[in-house]
Design an enzyme around this catalytic site. Structure first.
Site, short mmCIF file in Angstrom:
data_model
loop_
_atom_site.label_atom_id
_atom_site.label_comp_id
_atom_site.label_asym_id
_atom_site.label_seq_id
_atom_site.Cartn_x
_atom_site.Cartn_y
_atom_site.Cartn_z
N HIS A 333 38.31 46.97 38.37
CA HIS A 333 38.10 47.25 36.96
C HIS A 333 36.77 47.96 36.79
O HIS A 333 35.84 47.75 37.57
CB HIS A 333 38.13 45.96 36.14
N ASP A 392 46.31 43.95 34.22
CA ASP A 392 47.54 44.69 34.50
C ASP A 392 48.28 44.11 35.70
O ASP A 392 49.50 44.29 35.82
CB ASP A 392 47.23 46.17 34.77
#
Length: 456
Positions: A333, A392
């Site tokens: 991320h 996700d």
């Protein structure tokens, strides 16, 4: 058989001109270092360039230790409240939380029981689309991409609004609440139209519920029989809360601020934000995660074998597996390093749903990849910070277990993020700031004009 559209052809002439455009557009990467330009508005550690102030949410991935900033487990705050605490609060009371958190993000306070009940009634009231909108707009020329369908429908709603260009705060709030409520219908009806006209499936257009939560309404209008289990609705509710908002610096929220600062209408702003979220670098990652795991399940014979799974992950990084992009989707991320709090929260509910669906073996594979991926990546790549799975990683798995068509994965994200975008639009207007216009340094050189007859 569909009629060929010649306007969609990329001809050899277009290819030649595109090559000229590419040559004209490429900038020497060393110049970015020379002029200290942060590409992507981020430094090497992923820290964003400060571009504004917000009171809506906060993303924390570091803490101070001995006077230094060091990585820590990730934390996400909505209006000062940690998301973990919000989820635990309504989960403990066996309630849905979408509407409550929407109120919090928009108004900077947790609602009382009475305020929440009135707010829920208001959102349900706004679930009604204009008369014949489904027939005249959604059913005409359905697109294969549901994000385009959603953006088109939102832009078209401008024509049905007598005060479309009024940017006073009460009017913009009214528009935002209507879009928050209407997005599920716009997205799912658009999918049903495409599924019917392009895939030959039966057409189901259920009227929205006149009671119930956002998550329940989504499952009601999506499924042919409108049925769902309480656990399915609860987990979809939590997924949407975790996707609602993520700081002002994410691409689509920043887009919301930029476009709002020009004082354009709400429909144009939200269509722009949707265009941003549609990109695979932003909102489409969970589809890639699911597709990657489908490939993994075919390639890996023993899903519990750590060595075999690790070899597959190494093949992903070396561009020898799946889509040959060299990525392990759902891992890493821009901000978080040690953990993504959204993934941590979601995982606790994912296991329950996998057991209800009889898919615990698949859950254990996800769990194993979460354990192995960081060490595999650090062994292959130079890392500037830690790496962990992101939201996700599990959201695609949840949507798959819920039977959601992949075409709706990103629109579900947009349905949730419409709340965050609305809060950011209201914040930008409330502060009455200047139009956002960052500086770009020009590196082109001055040239003398050459007459047409002398050009070569």
């Amino acid at each position: 058989m569909e009629e060929h559209n010649s306007y969609s052809d990329v001809t050899s002439e277009i290819v030649r001109l595109a090559e000229l455009s590419k040559e004209a557009g490429v900038i020497d990467t060393e110049l970015y270092t020379k002029y200290d330009v942060k590409r992507g508005l981020r430094d090497l550690n992923g820290k964003g360039v400060l571009a504004g102030l917000t009171n809506i949410s906060d993303v924390r991935a570091t803490k101070m230790a001995d006077g230094k900033s060091v990585p820590c487990d990730g934390h996400l705050f909505y209006r000062g409240y940690e998301v973990n605490d919000l989820v635990e609060g309504f989960h403990k009371d066996n309630r849905f939380g979408f509407e409550e958190v929407t109120f919090l993000l928009l108004f900077n306070k947790l609602p009382t029981r009475e305020e929440l009940a009135e707010f829920e009634k208001l959102l349900i009231y706004y679930r009604s689309l204009p008369t014949s909108f489904v027939r005249d707009i959604i059913m005409k020329a359905p697109s294969k991409d549901m994000m385009n369908t959603l953006a088109r429908s939102i832009l078209t709603l401008y024509s049905y609004d007598d005060r479309a260009d009024d940017v006073s705060l009460p009017n913009v709030l009214r528009q935002c609440l209507q879009l928050i409520s209407l997005c599920p219908m716009l997205s799912i009806y658009g999918y049903q139209a495409y599924s019917h006209y392009h895939d030959g499936n039966s057409l189901f257009i259920h009227q929205p519920m006149t009671e119930g939560s956002m998550a329940e309404n989504i499952l009601h209008i999506l499924r042919p029989d409108s049925s769902y289990t309480p656990l399915e609705a609860r987990i979809l509710d939590i997924c949407m809360i975790l996707h609602m908002e993520h700081g002002g610096g994410n691409n689509s929220s920043f887009t919301t601020h930029v476009v709002t600062s020009s004082l354009t209408d709400t429909y144009s702003v939200m269509a722009a934000a949707i265009g941003s979220l549609k990109g695979p670098r932003h909102g489409g990652a969970n589809i890639k995660v699911m597709q990657m795991f489908e490939d993994m399940k075919k390639e890996v014979k023993d899903w519990a074998d750590e060595e075999e799974v690790s070899r597959y992950l190494e093949r992903l990084l070396s561009k020898d597996a799946f889509d040959h992009a060299g990525l392990i989707y759902g891992v890493g991320h821009a901000v978080y390093s040690k953990s993504d709090p959204r993934a941590v929260i979601l995982k606790t509910f994912v296991e329950k749903l996998s057991e209800e669906k009889g898919l615990h073996k698949e859950f254990e594979l996800y769990n194993l990849v979460e354990k192995l991926a960081p060490s595999v990546i650090s062994g292959e790549r130079q890392m500037y910070k830690g790496v962990s799975v992101n939201v996700d990683f599990y959201s695609g798995y949840v949507y798959n277990m819920l039977g959601l068509p992949t075409e709706l994965y990103t629109p579900i994200f947009a349905i949730a993020r419409m709340v965050g975008w609305s809060a950011h639009r209201m914040e930008e207007l409330a502060n009455n700031g200047k139009i956002i216009r960052p500086a770009y340094k020009t590196i082109c050189t001055d040239k003398d004009y050459i007459s047409l007859r002398d050009r070569k």
